[in-house]
Motif scaffolding. Sequence first.
Motif, short mmCIF file in Angstrom:
data_model
loop_
_atom_site.label_atom_id
_atom_site.label_comp_id
_atom_site.label_asym_id
_atom_site.label_seq_id
_atom_site.Cartn_x
_atom_site.Cartn_y
_atom_site.Cartn_z
N ALA A 143 0.85 -1.20 0.00
CA ALA A 143 0.00 0.00 0.00
C ALA A 143 0.88 1.24 0.00
CB ALA A 143 -0.92 -0.01 1.22
N ASN B 227 3.48 3.69 -2.77
CA ASN B 227 3.23 4.63 -3.87
C ASN B 227 2.33 4.04 -4.95
OD1 ASN B 227 4.90 6.79 -2.91
ND2 ASN B 227 6.69 5.58 -3.49
N ILE B 228 2.73 2.89 -5.46
CA ILE B 228 1.94 2.29 -6.55
C ILE B 228 0.62 1.72 -6.02
CG2 ILE B 228 1.89 0.26 -8.07
CD1 ILE B 228 3.26 2.44 -9.48
N SER C 205 3.19 -4.40 5.46
CA SER C 205 3.96 -5.33 6.31
C SER C 205 3.73 -5.07 7.80
CB SER C 205 5.46 -5.20 6.00
OG SER C 205 5.98 -3.99 6.51
N ARG C 206 3.10 -3.91 8.13
CA ARG C 206 3.03 -3.52 9.54
C ARG C 206 1.66 -3.71 10.17
NH1 ARG C 206 4.06 2.20 8.80
NH2 ARG C 206 3.58 1.67 6.65
N ILE D 249 5.14 -4.58 -3.91
CA ILE D 249 6.07 -4.48 -2.78
C ILE D 249 7.50 -4.53 -3.33
CG2 ILE D 249 4.40 -5.58 -1.21
CD1 ILE D 249 5.90 -8.18 -1.45
N PHE E 296 4.49 6.24 -10.34
CA PHE E 296 3.22 6.19 -9.60
C PHE E 296 2.40 7.47 -9.74
CE2 PHE E 296 3.81 8.83 -5.74
CZ PHE E 296 5.18 9.05 -5.75
N1 LIG Z 1 7.30 4.03 -7.27
C1 LIG Z 1 7.02 3.87 -8.58
O1 LIG Z 1 6.77 4.85 -9.31
C2 LIG Z 1 6.96 2.48 -9.15
C3 LIG Z 1 6.48 2.33 -10.46
C4 LIG Z 1 6.31 1.07 -10.98
C5 LIG Z 1 6.65 -0.06 -10.24
N2 LIG Z 1 7.17 0.09 -8.98
C6 LIG Z 1 7.52 -1.13 -8.26
O2 LIG Z 1 6.34 -1.55 -7.55
C7 LIG Z 1 6.70 -2.04 -6.25
C8 LIG Z 1 6.09 -1.12 -5.20
O3 LIG Z 1 6.64 0.17 -5.37
P1 LIG Z 1 6.22 1.39 -4.43
O4 LIG Z 1 6.90 2.57 -4.97
O5 LIG Z 1 4.75 1.40 -4.25
O6 LIG Z 1 6.92 0.94 -3.06
P2 LIG Z 1 6.75 1.59 -1.61
O7 LIG Z 1 6.14 2.94 -1.72
O8 LIG Z 1 8.05 1.43 -0.94
O9 LIG Z 1 5.67 0.64 -0.90
C9 LIG Z 1 5.96 -0.70 -0.64
C10 LIG Z 1 4.78 -1.32 0.09
O10 LIG Z 1 5.06 -2.72 0.25
C11 LIG Z 1 4.72 -3.07 1.58
N3 LIG Z 1 5.42 -4.29 1.96
C12 LIG Z 1 6.76 -4.49 2.06
N4 LIG Z 1 7.01 -5.76 2.42
C13 LIG Z 1 5.81 -6.36 2.58
C14 LIG Z 1 5.40 -7.66 2.97
N5 LIG Z 1 6.29 -8.61 3.25
N6 LIG Z 1 4.07 -7.91 3.04
C15 LIG Z 1 3.16 -6.97 2.78
N7 LIG Z 1 3.48 -5.70 2.36
C16 LIG Z 1 4.79 -5.42 2.30
C17 LIG Z 1 5.11 -1.86 2.40
O11 LIG Z 1 4.52 -1.92 3.67
P3 LIG Z 1 5.24 -1.23 4.93
O12 LIG Z 1 5.32 0.22 4.63
O13 LIG Z 1 4.33 -1.58 6.08
O14 LIG Z 1 6.60 -1.89 5.04
C18 LIG Z 1 4.54 -0.76 1.49
O15 LIG Z 1 3.16 -0.61 1.71
C19 LIG Z 1 8.23 -2.05 -6.23
O16 LIG Z 1 8.69 -3.34 -6.61
C20 LIG Z 1 8.62 -1.00 -7.24
O17 LIG Z 1 9.91 -1.23 -7.80
C21 LIG Z 1 7.31 1.34 -8.41
#
Ligand SMILES: NC(=O)c1ccc[n+]([C@@H]2O[C@H](COP(=O)([O-])OP(=O)(O)OC[C@H]3O[C@@H](n4cnc5c(N)ncnc54)[C@H](OP(=O)(O)O)[C@@H]3O)[C@@H](O)[C@H]2O)c1
Length: 213
Positions: free
Chosen positions: A8, A10-11, A31-32, A67, A131
């Motif tokens: 939950a 950015n994406i 994760s929390r 994630i 995102f």
């Molecule tokens: N940012 C972008 O623009 C973008 C674009 C396309 C693809 N992506 C990819 O999409 C994925 C997510 O990106 P993001 O930017 O949204 O990442 P992010 O903002 O860092 O969010 C990651 C999320 O994953 C959760 N998480 C981590 N470990 C977990 C687990 N074991 N079980 C359940 N939830 C867990 C985190 O929860 P907690 O906060 O509680 O740890 C957080 O809600 C990544 O692989 C990234 O490379 C990102």
Amino acid sequence: MKIGFVGAGNIGQALAGDLVAAGHEVALSNSRGPETLADVVASLGEHAQAVGTEEAIAFGDLVVVTIPLRAVSDLPAEAFDGRIVVDTCNYYPARDGQIAELDDDSLTESELVARLLPGARVVKAFNSIFFKHLAEQGDAAAAPGTRRGIPVASDHPAAKQLVEELIDEIGFDFVDAGPLAAGRDFQNGADLYGAELTGDALAAALGRTEAPG
Ligand SMILES: NC(=O)c1ccc[n+]([C@@H]2O[C@H](COP(=O)([O-])OP(=O)(O)OC[C@H]3O[C@@H](n4cnc5c(N)ncnc54)[C@H](OP(=O)(O)O)[C@@H]3O)[C@@H](O)[C@H]2O)c1
């Protein structure tokens, strides 16, 4: 449709917002624990809820896994049996550590996810769009072909079709890149990774990458 989210950030929040706006129900986990997502679901509105990860996996018609890639191996793999998984993850070694099968290109990123979740039908989508663009660039009223293209790869046609419907509803152009292995054309490091192209232009570009020579 009912759509679960493991992740939950950015994406997860951007895509959940798009889907709620299009009339869908979402359930998000992190994760929390769900109590840490109160503000997130409040901002998404009454069609969003915070749940535990097992509940998010089981919630609906499909589950978005969004994630850090390294965390996919921590998920309860059996809970994904029979589920459609939309994989948005990307491989960033600085964040995820080195993964040998990705470093030597013997697997694509989403093939690795499919190996880690062997009972799931994995669809690679939304990995190649920033995102903020996912939150802001959708335009359901614009003509198909002229909207921002979202490349999608999967070995499961019915699952891919479900994702196609969602992409259209939230105002983007679904672009069929082919089987899961074709994710190589738009994963991190590929020429088309993050490309801001219309659906028609992206389809043509993917066609070119697949052509001999
Ligand atoms: N940012 C972008 O623009 C973008 C674009 C396309 C693809 N992506 C990819 O999409 C994925 C997510 O990106 P993001 O930017 O949204 O990442 P992010 O903002 O860092 O969010 C990651 C999320 O994953 C959760 N998480 C981590 N470990 C977990 C687990 N074991 N079980 C359940 N939830 C867990 C985190 O929860 P907690 O906060 O509680 O740890 C957080 O809600 C990544 O692989 C990234 O490379 C990102």
